[in-house]
Design an enzyme around this catalytic site. Structure first.
Site, mmCIF file in Angstrom:
data_model
loop_
_atom_site.group_PDB
_atom_site.id
_atom_site.type_symbol
_atom_site.label_atom_id
_atom_site.label_comp_id
_atom_site.label_asym_id
_atom_site.label_seq_id
_atom_site.Cartn_x
_atom_site.Cartn_y
_atom_site.Cartn_z
ATOM 1 N N SER A 36 0.862 -1.167 0.000
ATOM 2 C CA SER A 36 0.000 0.000 0.000
ATOM 3 C C SER A 36 0.902 1.221 0.000
ATOM 4 O O SER A 36 1.989 1.177 0.577
ATOM 5 C CB SER A 36 -0.873 -0.019 1.266
ATOM 6 O OG SER A 36 -2.107 0.589 1.061
ATOM 7 N N LYS A 90 -15.321 -5.834 -4.334
ATOM 8 C CA LYS A 90 -16.377 -5.384 -5.230
ATOM 9 C C LYS A 90 -16.258 -3.867 -5.431
ATOM 10 O O LYS A 90 -15.801 -3.203 -4.505
ATOM 11 C CB LYS A 90 -17.766 -5.752 -4.709
ATOM 12 C CG LYS A 90 -18.111 -5.337 -3.292
ATOM 13 C CD LYS A 90 -18.286 -3.926 -2.862
ATOM 14 C CE LYS A 90 -19.115 -2.967 -3.607
ATOM 15 N NZ LYS A 90 -19.280 -1.686 -2.830
ATOM 16 N N ASP A 168 -21.803 2.448 -5.808
ATOM 17 C CA ASP A 168 -20.870 1.699 -4.939
ATOM 18 C C ASP A 168 -21.673 0.900 -3.911
ATOM 19 O O ASP A 168 -21.470 -0.319 -3.792
ATOM 20 C CB ASP A 168 -19.838 2.630 -4.278
ATOM 21 C CG ASP A 168 -18.952 1.841 -3.333
ATOM 22 O OD1 ASP A 168 -18.037 1.157 -3.816
ATOM 23 O OD2 ASP A 168 -19.199 1.876 -2.110
HETATM 24 P P1 NAP Z 1 -10.420 3.346 0.914
HETATM 25 O O1 NAP Z 1 -10.122 3.112 2.356
HETATM 26 O O2 NAP Z 1 -10.718 4.737 0.465
HETATM 27 O O3 NAP Z 1 -9.262 2.807 -0.027
HETATM 28 C C1 NAP Z 1 -8.523 1.633 0.219
HETATM 29 C C2 NAP Z 1 -7.063 1.894 -0.025
HETATM 30 O O4 NAP Z 1 -6.815 1.943 -1.430
HETATM 31 C C3 NAP Z 1 -6.586 3.238 0.502
HETATM 32 O O5 NAP Z 1 -6.298 3.205 1.866
HETATM 33 C C4 NAP Z 1 -5.356 3.500 -0.342
HETATM 34 O O6 NAP Z 1 -4.194 2.969 0.290
HETATM 35 C C5 NAP Z 1 -5.651 2.731 -1.635
HETATM 36 N N1 NAP Z 1 -5.882 3.717 -2.685
HETATM 37 C C6 NAP Z 1 -6.671 4.809 -2.626
HETATM 38 N N2 NAP Z 1 -6.573 5.515 -3.765
HETATM 39 C C7 NAP Z 1 -5.713 4.827 -4.541
HETATM 40 C C8 NAP Z 1 -5.178 5.062 -5.816
HETATM 41 N N3 NAP Z 1 -5.472 6.167 -6.494
HETATM 42 N N4 NAP Z 1 -4.314 4.166 -6.332
HETATM 43 C C9 NAP Z 1 -3.962 3.075 -5.631
HETATM 44 N N5 NAP Z 1 -4.418 2.824 -4.381
HETATM 45 C C10 NAP Z 1 -5.291 3.692 -3.857
HETATM 46 O O7 NAP Z 1 -11.603 2.446 0.423
HETATM 47 P P2 NAP Z 1 -12.382 1.239 1.122
HETATM 48 O O8 NAP Z 1 -13.566 1.791 1.801
HETATM 49 O O9 NAP Z 1 -11.442 0.371 1.835
HETATM 50 O O10 NAP Z 1 -12.932 0.513 -0.200
HETATM 51 C C11 NAP Z 1 -12.062 -0.174 -1.084
HETATM 52 C C12 NAP Z 1 -12.898 -1.109 -1.934
HETATM 53 O O11 NAP Z 1 -13.610 -1.992 -1.058
HETATM 54 C C13 NAP Z 1 -13.954 -0.398 -2.793
HETATM 55 O O12 NAP Z 1 -14.059 -1.012 -4.032
HETATM 56 C C14 NAP Z 1 -15.243 -0.554 -1.987
HETATM 57 O O13 NAP Z 1 -16.385 -0.577 -2.808
HETATM 58 C C15 NAP Z 1 -15.008 -1.917 -1.342
HETATM 59 N N6 NAP Z 1 -15.774 -2.075 -0.097
HETATM 60 C C16 NAP Z 1 -15.752 -1.114 0.866
HETATM 61 C C17 NAP Z 1 -16.562 -1.244 1.989
HETATM 62 C C18 NAP Z 1 -16.565 -0.232 3.103
HETATM 63 O O14 NAP Z 1 -17.373 -0.358 4.047
HETATM 64 N N7 NAP Z 1 -15.705 0.770 3.098
HETATM 65 C C19 NAP Z 1 -17.389 -2.366 2.132
HETATM 66 C C20 NAP Z 1 -17.339 -3.369 1.178
HETATM 67 C C21 NAP Z 1 -16.535 -3.199 0.061
HETATM 68 P P3 NAP Z 1 -2.766 3.664 0.075
HETATM 69 O O15 NAP Z 1 -2.953 5.137 0.008
HETATM 70 O O16 NAP Z 1 -1.987 3.205 1.274
HETATM 71 O O17 NAP Z 1 -2.248 3.096 -1.237
#
Ligand code: NAP
Length: 308
Positions: A36, A90, A168
């Protein structure tokens, strides 16, 4: 069998909330590394990129890709090219074609690709599917309304093109609907509401039908404050079925018939281990296809700008 040596990529909210606890409790896995740009996981080797991680830790057998969908394809290709099984959060990608490309690549290399849909593993989803299989469905209403400021604070990617906006969460509803209804659906109309300062919609109204003219309507809205709604209501010959709380509870004619503790991510990881052991993939693109069709067929309305 020895545990699958797994690594996590894109350490953010969903990794901390769900992937880490689910992997820790499953003896089919040994978590050995993470990649990450900013996030890290305690107690294992951490890297800034998937490329650096796969170079340094050849023992990795599988990766879970948990970054936003717009950045998932590149990482998945790197992993498959390196001979690793891949678990996709997803939605599985930003376009249908890129996921199809990954599916073909995985098949050509004899690797497993898992397009995970966590809501399909919500506790009452299978009970709803079984109920609907025994009766005649008259119509279906999907109501998925939540407060984006509560659930997605400061997530800029979600408002960018390819981030899907209200889809989403809405795609979670579609992953359930496409699993529990007896026949494939298709979109017949859609209205998408875009904040004037954003590239992804904040609300969507969609109608679907199937080969037997079943009316299905979905209302997705991110401007809901107060009570949140994640409900699927089907009027049937055997009464009104309400699958509520994102698939957690099932009621028929107001009587609660199914409720169990939520186990979505433990079940996703069980399924991934199963397909890896069986040497197959699990990639159902129906939910993403409906979102793509809603964008293709949908009328667009511009609404008030959205600020966090
Ligand atoms: P998030 O915390 O915003 O993003 C996950 C990680 O992805 C970030 O901490 C970041 O880590 C990395 N990232 C962000 N922008 C990026 C970029 N431009 N390029 C490469 N890496 C990047 O999101 P999340 O809520 O965990 O969701 C991630 C996925 O899981 C989504 O597809 C979402 O639909 C799915 N999901 C989320 C939830 C929920 O409750 N949040 C539930 C089910 C599924 P670094 O900055 O350290 O690289």
């Amino acid at each position: 069998m020895a545990p699958i040596k797994i690594a996590l990529v894109g350490i953010g909210k969903i990794v901390r909330d769900q992937h880490l606890p689910a992997i820790a409790k499953n003896s089919d896995y040994q978590l050995i590394a993470a990649a990450s740009r900013h996030g890290t996981v305690d107690g294992i080797d951490n890297f800034k990129s998937i490329e650096a991680m796969l170079d340094a830790v050849p023992a990795i057998e599988a990766v879970s890709l948990c970054m936003p969908p717009q950045y998932r394809y590149e990482a998945a290709r790197v992993a498959l090219d390196a001979g690793k099984h891949v678990f996709l959060e997803k939605p599985p990608g930003a376009t249908l074609s890129e996921v199809a490309d990954l599916e073909a690549l995985a098949a050509s290399k004899g690797l497993s690709l898992f397009a995970s849909w966590h809501s399909r593993y919500a506790p009452a989803v299978e009970a709803a599917k079984s109920f609907l299989a025994t009766t005649t469905i008259k119509d279906v209403q999907v109501i998925w309304k939540e407060d984006v400021r509560h659930w997605h604070p400061n997530q800029e990617w979600i408002w960018a093109a390819g981030g899907l906006g209200i889809f989403d969460p809405g795609i979670n509803a579609l992953s359930i609907v496409t699993h529990i209804l007896p026949r494939p659906l298709f979109v017949t109309s859609a209205v998408l509401e875009f904040p004037e300062n954003r590239d992804a919609p904040i609300a969507a109204n969609i109608t679907f039908t199937d080969g037997q003219k079943l009316p299905v309507a979905a209302e997705f809205d991110w401007r809901q404050t107060g009570k949140q709604s994640w409900d699927i209501v089907a009027r049937t010959a055997a009464g009104e079925m309400v699958l509520s709380e994102g698939g957690a509870k099932l009621s028929i004619d107001g009587k609660l018939v199914h409720e169990e503790p939520e186990q979505e991510y433990p079940m996703l990881y069980r399924r991934f281990a199963e397909i890896v052991k069986a040497g197959k993939s699990d990639v159902d693109l129906a939910p993403l296809r409906h979102v793509a069709d809603a964008f293709m067929l949908g009328k667009r309305k511009f609404v008030e700008a959205f600020h966090d």
